[in-house]
Design a protein around this motif. Structure first.
Motif, PDB file in Angstrom:
ATOM      1  N   MET A   1      -0.567  22.769  -4.557  1.00 18.40           N
ATOM      2  CA  MET A   1      -0.937  21.398  -4.870  1.00 18.40           C
ATOM      3  C   MET A   1      -0.045  20.452  -4.081  1.00 18.40           C
ATOM      4  SD  MET A   1      -3.031  19.916  -6.882  1.00 18.40           S
ATOM      5  CE  MET A   1      -3.392  18.245  -7.257  1.00 18.40           C
ATOM      6  N   VAL A   2      -0.646  19.443  -3.478  1.00 19.97           N
ATOM      7  CA  VAL A   2       0.071  18.505  -2.634  1.00 19.97           C
ATOM      8  C   VAL A   2       0.390  17.258  -3.446  1.00 19.97           C
ATOM      9  CG1 VAL A   2      -0.062  17.229  -0.465  1.00 19.97           C
ATOM     10  CG2 VAL A   2      -1.230  19.405  -0.681  1.00 19.97           C
ATOM     11  N   ASP A   3       1.628  16.760  -3.310  1.00 19.56           N
ATOM     12  CA  ASP A   3       2.029  15.556  -4.024  1.00 19.56           C
ATOM     13  C   ASP A   3       1.377  14.332  -3.412  1.00 19.56           C
ATOM     14  OD1 ASP A   3       3.626  17.002  -5.726  1.00 19.56           O
ATOM     15  OD2 ASP A   3       5.408  16.790  -4.462  1.00 19.56           O
ATOM     16  N   HIS A   4       1.305  13.270  -4.209  1.00 17.63           N
ATOM     17  CA  HIS A   4       0.733  12.002  -3.775  1.00 17.63           C
ATOM     18  C   HIS A   4       1.730  11.284  -2.865  1.00 17.63           C
ATOM     19  CE1 HIS A   4      -1.634   8.368  -3.959  1.00 17.63           C
ATOM     20  NE2 HIS A   4      -0.561   7.697  -4.318  1.00 17.63           N
ATOM     21  N   VAL A   5       1.278  10.801  -1.715  1.00 25.28           N
ATOM     22  CA  VAL A   5       2.130  10.075  -0.778  1.00 25.28           C
ATOM     23  C   VAL A   5       2.183   8.613  -1.219  1.00 25.28           C
ATOM     24  CG1 VAL A   5       2.385   9.314   1.609  1.00 25.28           C
ATOM     25  CG2 VAL A   5       1.513  11.586   1.121  1.00 25.28           C
ATOM     26  N   PRO A   6       3.388   8.038  -1.400  1.00 24.74           N
ATOM     27  CA  PRO A   6       3.459   6.626  -1.771  1.00 24.74           C
ATOM     28  C   PRO A   6       2.981   5.739  -0.628  1.00 24.74           C
ATOM     29  CG  PRO A   6       5.660   7.561  -1.560  1.00 24.74           C
ATOM     30  CD  PRO A   6       4.685   8.671  -1.359  1.00 24.74           C
ATOM     31  N   LEU A   7       2.090   4.811  -0.938  1.00 25.63           N
ATOM     32  CA  LEU A   7       1.527   3.881   0.039  1.00 25.63           C
ATOM     33  C   LEU A   7       1.832   2.465  -0.424  1.00 25.63           C
ATOM     34  CD1 LEU A   7      -0.266   3.126   2.484  1.00 25.63           C
ATOM     35  CD2 LEU A   7      -2.238   3.355   0.976  1.00 25.63           C
ATOM     36  N   TYR A   8       2.485   1.687   0.427  1.00 21.06           N
ATOM     37  CA  TYR A   8       2.851   0.311   0.111  1.00 21.06           C
ATOM     38  C   TYR A   8       2.094  -0.625   1.033  1.00 21.06           C
ATOM     39  CZ  TYR A   8       6.740   2.900  -1.895  1.00 21.06           C
ATOM     40  OH  TYR A   8       7.495   3.802  -2.602  1.00 21.06           O
ATOM     41  N   VAL A   9       1.514  -1.689   0.462  1.00 21.72           N
ATOM     42  CA  VAL A   9       0.849  -2.721   1.245  1.00 21.72           C
ATOM     43  C   VAL A   9       1.672  -3.991   1.082  1.00 21.72           C
ATOM     44  CG1 VAL A   9      -1.255  -4.050   1.600  1.00 21.72           C
ATOM     45  CG2 VAL A   9      -1.401  -1.661   0.912  1.00 21.72           C
ATOM     46  N   VAL A  10       2.257  -4.466   2.190  1.00 26.23           N
ATOM     47  CA  VAL A  10       3.136  -5.622   2.174  1.00 26.23           C
ATOM     48  C   VAL A  10       2.429  -6.785   2.858  1.00 26.23           C
ATOM     49  CG1 VAL A  10       5.385  -6.499   2.922  1.00 26.23           C
ATOM     50  CG2 VAL A  10       5.124  -4.092   2.312  1.00 26.23           C
ATOM     51  N   GLY A  11       2.499  -7.957   2.257  1.00 24.58           N
ATOM     52  CA  GLY A  11       1.924  -9.152   2.866  1.00 24.58           C
ATOM     53  C   GLY A  11       0.673  -9.648   2.176  1.00 24.58           C
ATOM     54  N   LEU A  12       0.131  -8.874   1.252  1.00 22.12           N
ATOM     55  CA  LEU A  12      -1.047  -9.290   0.494  1.00 22.12           C
ATOM     56  C   LEU A  12      -0.723  -9.220  -0.993  1.00 22.12           C
ATOM     57  CD1 LEU A  12      -3.847  -7.302   2.362  1.00 22.12           C
ATOM     58  CD2 LEU A  12      -3.354  -9.720   2.584  1.00 22.12           C
ATOM     59  N   SER A  13      -1.312 -10.123  -1.766  1.00 23.52           N
ATOM     60  CA  SER A  13      -1.084 -10.066  -3.207  1.00 23.52           C
ATOM     61  C   SER A  13      -1.848  -8.887  -3.807  1.00 23.52           C
ATOM     62  CB  SER A  13      -1.516 -11.378  -3.866  1.00 23.52           C
ATOM     63  OG  SER A  13      -2.905 -11.552  -3.690  1.00 23.52           O
ATOM     64  N   LYS A  14      -1.379  -8.415  -4.940  1.00 21.92           N
ATOM     65  CA  LYS A  14      -1.976  -7.221  -5.563  1.00 21.92           C
ATOM     66  C   LYS A  14      -3.422  -7.429  -5.990  1.00 21.92           C
ATOM     67  CE  LYS A  14       1.903  -4.599  -6.821  1.00 21.92           C
ATOM     68  NZ  LYS A  14       1.896  -3.280  -6.316  1.00 21.92           N
ATOM     69  N   ASP A  15      -3.787  -8.651  -6.382  1.00 15.77           N
ATOM     70  CA  ASP A  15      -5.147  -8.893  -6.869  1.00 15.77           C
ATOM     71  C   ASP A  15      -6.126  -9.264  -5.760  1.00 15.77           C
ATOM     72  OD1 ASP A  15      -3.874 -11.292  -6.395  1.00 15.77           O
ATOM     73  OD2 ASP A  15      -4.787 -12.332  -8.096  1.00 15.77           O
ATOM     74  N   GLU A  16      -5.669  -9.315  -4.523  1.00 11.22           N
ATOM     75  CA  GLU A  16      -6.547  -9.657  -3.412  1.00 11.22           C
ATOM     76  C   GLU A  16      -7.430  -8.459  -3.052  1.00 11.22           C
ATOM     77  OE1 GLU A  16      -6.059 -11.749   0.955  1.00 11.22           O
ATOM     78  OE2 GLU A  16      -4.378 -11.680  -0.425  1.00 11.22           O
ATOM     79  N   PRO A  17      -8.717  -8.664  -2.789  1.00 17.57           N
ATOM     80  CA  PRO A  17      -9.619  -7.552  -2.460  1.00 17.57           C
ATOM     81  C   PRO A  17      -9.214  -6.808  -1.187  1.00 17.57           C
ATOM     82  CG  PRO A  17     -10.879  -9.567  -2.850  1.00 17.57           C
ATOM     83  CD  PRO A  17      -9.437  -9.935  -2.897  1.00 17.57           C
ATOM     84  N   ALA A  18      -8.616  -7.494  -0.220  1.00 14.35           N
ATOM     85  CA  ALA A  18      -8.197  -6.843   1.021  1.00 14.35           C
ATOM     86  C   ALA A  18      -7.135  -5.781   0.750  1.00 14.35           C
ATOM     87  CB  ALA A  18      -7.666  -7.880   2.006  1.00 14.35           C
ATOM     88  N   ASN A  19      -6.295  -6.006  -0.244  1.00 16.33           N
ATOM     89  CA  ASN A  19      -5.268  -5.036  -0.621  1.00 16.33           C
ATOM     90  C   ASN A  19      -5.906  -3.747  -1.128  1.00 16.33           C
ATOM     91  OD1 ASN A  19      -3.027  -3.668  -1.511  1.00 16.33           O
ATOM     92  ND2 ASN A  19      -2.290  -5.275  -2.847  1.00 16.33           N
TER      93      ASN A  19
END
Length: 114
Positions: A1-19
């Protein structure tokens, strides 16, 4: 089983659809790449945008994937965040090894004589 890779999106707010679009599309490409490149530590997408109040917004996205031996960096820019997400995902999947179907030529000794 492979662990989940942490993915960070910087520069967009969390509630924005582009994020959400970037997270889902690039996250799927990361999961596919992790099956082959199991040494991925984390991934980060940095987004800069211009003219957010106008009718169109121009995005510049830089994705960096940190592995145990190197850091892979991909960039994309454009007006459509869907195309940028697809472009970044395609560039990451391009790192995966390709299946080689090129067979060696048939040996002269193994040919049948007519």
């Amino acid at each position: 089983m492979v662990d989940h890779v942490p993915l960070y999106v910087v520069g967009l707010s969390k509630d924005e659809p582009a994020n959400e679009i970037l997270s889902s599309k690039f996250g799927a490409a990361l999961e596919k790449a992790q099956q082959v490149l199991s040494h991925i530590i984390e991934a980060k997408i940095t987004v800069e945008y211009q003219n957010p109040e106008g009718s169109r917004t121009h995005y510049d996205a830089t994705a960096s994937v940190k592995t145990s031996d190197k850091t892979l960096i991909y960039t994309a820019s454009g007006w459509d965040i869907l195309k940028i997400a697809d472009d970044l995902s395609r560039k990451l999947e391009g790192e995966l090894p390709k299946h080689n179907d090129n067979r060696q030529r048939e040996s002269i000794r193994k040919r049948e004589e007519f």
